[in-house]
Scaffold this active site. Sequence first.
Site, PDB file in Angstrom:
ATOM      1  N   GLY A   1      23.763 -59.697   0.645  1.00 50.63           N
ATOM      2  CA  GLY A   1      23.039 -60.122  -0.559  1.00 50.63           C
ATOM      3  C   GLY A   1      22.033 -59.052  -0.968  1.00 50.63           C
ATOM      4  O   GLY A   1      21.042 -58.819  -0.274  1.00 50.63           O
TER       5      GLY A   1
ATOM      6  N   ASP B   1      26.722 -56.280  -1.035  1.00 52.35           N
ATOM      7  CA  ASP B   1      26.910 -57.330  -2.037  1.00 52.35           C
ATOM      8  C   ASP B   1      28.353 -57.318  -2.518  1.00 52.35           C
ATOM      9  O   ASP B   1      28.998 -56.269  -2.539  1.00 52.35           O
ATOM     10  CB  ASP B   1      25.953 -57.130  -3.222  1.00 52.35           C
ATOM     11  CG  ASP B   1      25.571 -58.440  -3.871  1.00 52.35           C
ATOM     12  OD1 ASP B   1      24.387 -58.831  -3.791  1.00 52.35           O
ATOM     13  OD2 ASP B   1      26.467 -59.097  -4.448  1.00 52.35           O
TER      14      ASP B   1
ATOM     15  N   PRO C   1      21.547 -71.824  -4.678  1.00 50.60           N
ATOM     16  CA  PRO C   1      21.118 -72.623  -5.842  1.00 50.60           C
ATOM     17  C   PRO C   1      21.384 -74.120  -5.650  1.00 50.60           C
ATOM     18  O   PRO C   1      22.008 -74.514  -4.664  1.00 50.60           O
ATOM     19  CB  PRO C   1      22.006 -72.072  -6.969  1.00 50.60           C
ATOM     20  CG  PRO C   1      23.243 -71.609  -6.271  1.00 50.60           C
ATOM     21  CD  PRO C   1      22.817 -71.133  -4.914  1.00 50.60           C
TER      22      PRO C   1
ATOM     23  N   GLU D   1       7.898 -62.613  -6.954  1.00 53.25           N
ATOM     24  CA  GLU D   1       8.380 -61.585  -7.858  1.00 53.25           C
ATOM     25  C   GLU D   1       7.205 -61.022  -8.653  1.00 53.25           C
ATOM     26  O   GLU D   1       6.263 -61.735  -8.967  1.00 53.25           O
ATOM     27  CB  GLU D   1       9.453 -62.150  -8.783  1.00 53.25           C
ATOM     28  CG  GLU D   1      10.728 -62.399  -8.008  1.00 53.25           C
ATOM     29  CD  GLU D   1      11.833 -62.991  -8.862  1.00 53.25           C
ATOM     30  OE1 GLU D   1      11.900 -62.688 -10.058  1.00 53.25           O
ATOM     31  OE2 GLU D   1      12.612 -63.770  -8.300  1.00 53.25           O
TER      32      GLU D   1
ATOM     33  N   CYS E   1      13.075 -70.500  -7.739  1.00 51.08           N
ATOM     34  CA  CYS E   1      12.987 -71.246  -6.476  1.00 51.08           C
ATOM     35  C   CYS E   1      12.218 -72.561  -6.496  1.00 51.08           C
ATOM     36  O   CYS E   1      12.648 -73.512  -5.843  1.00 51.08           O
ATOM     37  CB  CYS E   1      12.414 -70.329  -5.409  1.00 51.08           C
ATOM     38  SG  CYS E   1      13.567 -68.998  -5.045  1.00 51.08           S
TER      39      CYS E   1
HETATM   40  P1  NAD Z   1      20.006 -63.338  -5.953  1.00 55.43           P
HETATM   41  O1  NAD Z   1      20.938 -64.229  -6.681  1.00 55.43           O
HETATM   42  O2  NAD Z   1      19.157 -62.370  -6.703  1.00 55.43           O
HETATM   43  O3  NAD Z   1      20.834 -62.487  -4.867  1.00 55.43           O
HETATM   44  C1  NAD Z   1      21.780 -63.008  -4.014  1.00 55.43           C
HETATM   45  C2  NAD Z   1      22.917 -62.005  -3.900  1.00 55.43           C
HETATM   46  O4  NAD Z   1      23.820 -62.419  -2.875  1.00 55.43           O
HETATM   47  C3  NAD Z   1      23.779 -61.879  -5.169  1.00 55.43           C
HETATM   48  O5  NAD Z   1      23.717 -60.535  -5.661  1.00 55.43           O
HETATM   49  C4  NAD Z   1      25.193 -62.269  -4.720  1.00 55.43           C
HETATM   50  O6  NAD Z   1      26.218 -61.522  -5.353  1.00 55.43           O
HETATM   51  C5  NAD Z   1      25.124 -61.963  -3.230  1.00 55.43           C
HETATM   52  N1  NAD Z   1      26.156 -62.653  -2.440  1.00 55.43           N
HETATM   53  C6  NAD Z   1      26.483 -63.968  -2.454  1.00 55.43           C
HETATM   54  N2  NAD Z   1      27.473 -64.206  -1.553  1.00 55.43           N
HETATM   55  C7  NAD Z   1      27.759 -63.027  -0.958  1.00 55.43           C
HETATM   56  C8  NAD Z   1      28.685 -62.630   0.057  1.00 55.43           C
HETATM   57  N3  NAD Z   1      29.495 -63.503   0.645  1.00 55.43           N
HETATM   58  N4  NAD Z   1      28.741 -61.324   0.421  1.00 55.43           N
HETATM   59  C9  NAD Z   1      27.914 -60.424  -0.183  1.00 55.43           C
HETATM   60  N5  NAD Z   1      27.020 -60.745  -1.133  1.00 55.43           N
HETATM   61  C10 NAD Z   1      26.928 -62.027  -1.524  1.00 55.43           C
HETATM   62  O7  NAD Z   1      19.102 -64.304  -5.074  1.00 55.43           O
HETATM   63  P2  NAD Z   1      17.602 -64.008  -4.533  1.00 55.43           P
HETATM   64  O8  NAD Z   1      16.617 -64.290  -5.596  1.00 55.43           O
HETATM   65  O9  NAD Z   1      17.591 -62.703  -3.841  1.00 55.43           O
HETATM   66  O10 NAD Z   1      17.458 -65.189  -3.471  1.00 55.43           O
HETATM   67  C11 NAD Z   1      18.156 -65.152  -2.256  1.00 55.43           C
HETATM   68  C12 NAD Z   1      17.583 -66.227  -1.369  1.00 55.43           C
HETATM   69  O11 NAD Z   1      16.205 -65.945  -1.095  1.00 55.43           O
HETATM   70  C13 NAD Z   1      17.603 -67.635  -1.968  1.00 55.43           C
HETATM   71  O12 NAD Z   1      17.847 -68.557  -0.946  1.00 55.43           O
HETATM   72  C14 NAD Z   1      16.196 -67.814  -2.497  1.00 55.43           C
HETATM   73  O13 NAD Z   1      15.804 -69.170  -2.513  1.00 55.43           O
HETATM   74  C15 NAD Z   1      15.369 -67.048  -1.483  1.00 55.43           C
HETATM   75  N6  NAD Z   1      14.104 -66.501  -1.984  1.00 55.43           N
HETATM   76  C16 NAD Z   1      14.028 -65.943  -3.216  1.00 55.43           C
HETATM   77  C17 NAD Z   1      12.818 -65.377  -3.644  1.00 55.43           C
HETATM   78  C18 NAD Z   1      12.696 -64.740  -5.002  1.00 55.43           C
HETATM   79  O14 NAD Z   1      11.586 -64.371  -5.354  1.00 55.43           O
HETATM   80  N7  NAD Z   1      13.735 -64.580  -5.771  1.00 55.43           N
HETATM   81  C19 NAD Z   1      11.711 -65.364  -2.783  1.00 55.43           C
HETATM   82  C20 NAD Z   1      11.834 -65.925  -1.521  1.00 55.43           C
HETATM   83  C21 NAD Z   1      13.040 -66.488  -1.127  1.00 55.43           C
HETATM   84  C1  UGA Z   2       7.202 -68.206  -5.515  1.00 55.99           C
HETATM   85  C2  UGA Z   2       6.211 -68.234  -4.344  1.00 55.99           C
HETATM   86  O1  UGA Z   2       4.921 -67.865  -4.828  1.00 55.99           O
HETATM   87  C3  UGA Z   2       6.656 -67.270  -3.242  1.00 55.99           C
HETATM   88  O2  UGA Z   2       5.772 -67.372  -2.124  1.00 55.99           O
HETATM   89  C4  UGA Z   2       8.070 -67.641  -2.811  1.00 55.99           C
HETATM   90  O3  UGA Z   2       8.542 -66.721  -1.843  1.00 55.99           O
HETATM   91  C5  UGA Z   2       8.994 -67.610  -4.009  1.00 55.99           C
HETATM   92  O4  UGA Z   2       8.496 -68.513  -5.029  1.00 55.99           O
HETATM   93  C6  UGA Z   2      10.386 -68.082  -3.715  1.00 55.99           C
HETATM   94  O5  UGA Z   2      10.614 -68.749  -2.729  1.00 55.99           O
HETATM   95  O6  UGA Z   2      11.218 -67.762  -4.563  1.00 55.99           O
HETATM   96  P1  UGA Z   2       7.647 -66.619  -7.577  1.00 55.99           P
HETATM   97  O7  UGA Z   2       8.474 -67.752  -8.076  1.00 55.99           O
HETATM   98  O8  UGA Z   2       8.231 -65.268  -7.561  1.00 55.99           O
HETATM   99  O9  UGA Z   2       7.162 -66.914  -6.076  1.00 55.99           O
HETATM  100  O10 UGA Z   2       6.319 -66.505  -8.446  1.00 55.99           O
HETATM  101  P2  UGA Z   2       4.926 -67.303  -8.470  1.00 55.99           P
HETATM  102  O11 UGA Z   2       3.851 -66.323  -8.593  1.00 55.99           O
HETATM  103  O12 UGA Z   2       4.835 -68.291  -7.388  1.00 55.99           O
HETATM  104  O13 UGA Z   2       5.026 -68.051  -9.861  1.00 55.99           O
HETATM  105  C7  UGA Z   2       5.921 -69.138 -10.066  1.00 55.99           C
HETATM  106  C8  UGA Z   2       5.652 -69.760 -11.415  1.00 55.99           C
HETATM  107  O14 UGA Z   2       4.405 -70.446 -11.418  1.00 55.99           O
HETATM  108  C9  UGA Z   2       5.579 -68.758 -12.567  1.00 55.99           C
HETATM  109  O15 UGA Z   2       6.233 -69.296 -13.687  1.00 55.99           O
HETATM  110  C10 UGA Z   2       4.087 -68.612 -12.822  1.00 55.99           C
HETATM  111  O16 UGA Z   2       3.766 -68.221 -14.131  1.00 55.99           O
HETATM  112  C11 UGA Z   2       3.607 -70.017 -12.509  1.00 55.99           C
HETATM  113  N1  UGA Z   2       2.184 -70.080 -12.117  1.00 55.99           N
HETATM  114  C12 UGA Z   2       1.753 -69.471 -10.989  1.00 55.99           C
HETATM  115  C13 UGA Z   2       1.296 -70.796 -12.915  1.00 55.99           C
HETATM  116  O17 UGA Z   2       1.672 -71.367 -13.953  1.00 55.99           O
HETATM  117  N2  UGA Z   2      -0.015 -70.870 -12.513  1.00 55.99           N
HETATM  118  C14 UGA Z   2      -0.478 -70.276 -11.388  1.00 55.99           C
HETATM  119  O18 UGA Z   2      -1.688 -70.392 -11.099  1.00 55.99           O
HETATM  120  C15 UGA Z   2       0.437 -69.559 -10.609  1.00 55.99           C
END
Ligand code: NAD
Ligand code: UGA
Length: 473
Positions: free
Chosen positions: A13, A38, A97, A176, A283
């Site tokens: 991933g 990926d 998802p 992010e 998330c």
């Molecule tokens: P993403 O969709 O950006 O990336 C996932 C990638 O995995 C995709 O590019 C997809 O093509 C790849 N993939 C799926 N199946 C595969 C396989 N069998 N072999 C190789 N590649 C494969 O997702 P993301 O935002 O990186 O999130 C990944 C996980 O991390 C989720 O569980 C999410 O909840 C968690 N997470 C996300 C964030 C965030 O800020 N986006 C923060 C913390 C945790």
């Molecule tokens: C969030 C968590 O903050 C991370 O710790 C976690 O790893 C991640 O989700 C995840 O599991 O995906 P993220 O979604 O990237 O991170 O961004 P946040 O800064 O948490 O913001 C989330 C949403 O809340 C945004 O739409 C932001 O604008 C909103 N927000 C945040 C508010 O409206 N008010 C605030 O005070 C803070």
Amino acid sequence: MIERNIRNICCIGAGFVGGPTMAVIAYKCPELIVNVLDINEKRIQNWNNKDLSKLPIYEDGLSEIIEKCRNKNLFFSNEVEKHIQKADMIFISVNTPTKTKGVGAGKASDLKWIEASARLISKYSKSGTIIVEKSTVPVKTAETIDTILRSSEENNNKDHIPKKFTVLSSPEFLSEGTAINDLLNPDRVLIGGEDDFAIKALVNIYNNWIDEEKIFTTDLWSSELSKLIANALLAQRISSINSFSALCENTDANIKDVSQAIGLDKRLGKYFLNAGPGFGGSCFKKDILNLIYICDFYGLKEVSEYWAKVLEINDWQQKRIVTTIVQKLFGTIHGKKLAIFGFAFKANTNDTRESPAINICKRLLEEGSCLSIYDPKVNASKIEEDLAVNQSKSINIEKDAGIWCSAKTINDAVKQADAIIILTEWEEFKNIDWEKIKKMMRSPSWLFDTRSMNDVKNVREKGFKVWSIGYGK
Ligand code: NAD
Ligand code: UGA
């Protein structure tokens, strides 16, 4: 127990988590070979693009790290099987998802990508490999992975000796927009597992730049559940403050001052108290839905109903913003031009997943308004995909209704607009020359500031009518 010298690691991933997380590990651990894998060819091509502005993810500081490490000890590849075979440690960072079909649709996490990864590992990896769950998963997923690894037909080699694996949970907490800083200076690293040697191997990697006291180790289930609960509590705080923003508007209080006043209490803390258009991102919603599903599964109806309210308030906040805009613009926005400032779900990212801007813009289009959308990092084709409405070349305010076009600059967006709606808190929306902008708009000119970024009094002095979230005047 497995004792292993970790040299070669890979991550299944190459998304928002896999890409930056592995880049930072490669940067901080030059002795490791890191392969990010990926199945999405385009994504890997973009990660390998010489032009660093074409990387699939925009994060402050990411391109500098990629430039330093790529093709030295950091590699991006579609050759998933080949690199799984060589790895001593495999991170799973695939998408999880909400299920859209079948049992648990609309709530449960879809674990098909996790399962596919486990099957690939089972088939191709060598015995003794440590598997690290980085994806956010329902509690007990490590057990599922372990079962697949042990029971898969391909698990037995020629001599019928089963391979041995250890599964660890190490959820990722990065946000992010601040991903690189969060990875370099995390509040904590969480590692759950039962095998002390495997835990130590992962601790050793993080120890290259993170103090031991910031690395919290626990059992698998506490680790998996902590991630879901952390996200639920963060989202709950936003829904709480957003619910109070409505109360402030009705009582002549000011949510910004209220947030500051309550945040001064150390027990409450000052973070995550900014009222806004509701939380977005990939998330929070999916993780709360997953939590609701798990609670229902265990018969905890009161608990699941409590968390469902957090999502309800989030949707309500977006709806009431649209209603307010329509009411303030004399009850109709049909044919009116609205300049949308920001489409990303938060500042400093090009990600639009679950962005409040999507629902708000869709509803504004349904009301017949014409939108001129400007975001410094989100491109027009992404907006087109999210709105599921084709972009128009231009807006003719005499004739058009329910259409949108993208704007290249703030100035471009506001020409002949009736209102500006700030939806994302990009820095450039703070330092606007309101006097100049006013002259380019139609009168009365409205500013709807859903991020309360601007000083209301100052913008009013420049001739605007202003509605700012949680500001009751
Ligand atoms: P993403 O969709 O950006 O990336 C996932 C990638 O995995 C995709 O590019 C997809 O093509 C790849 N993939 C799926 N199946 C595969 C396989 N069998 N072999 C190789 N590649 C494969 O997702 P993301 O935002 O990186 O999130 C990944 C996980 O991390 C989720 O569980 C999410 O909840 C968690 N997470 C996300 C964030 C965030 O800020 N986006 C923060 C913390 C945790
Ligand atoms: C969030 C968590 O903050 C991370 O710790 C976690 O790893 C991640 O989700 C995840 O599991 O995906 P993220 O979604 O990237 O991170 O961004 P946040 O800064 O948490 O913001 C989330 C949403 O809340 C945004 O739409 C932001 O604008 C909103 N927000 C945040 C508010 O409206 N008010 C605030 O005070 C803070």
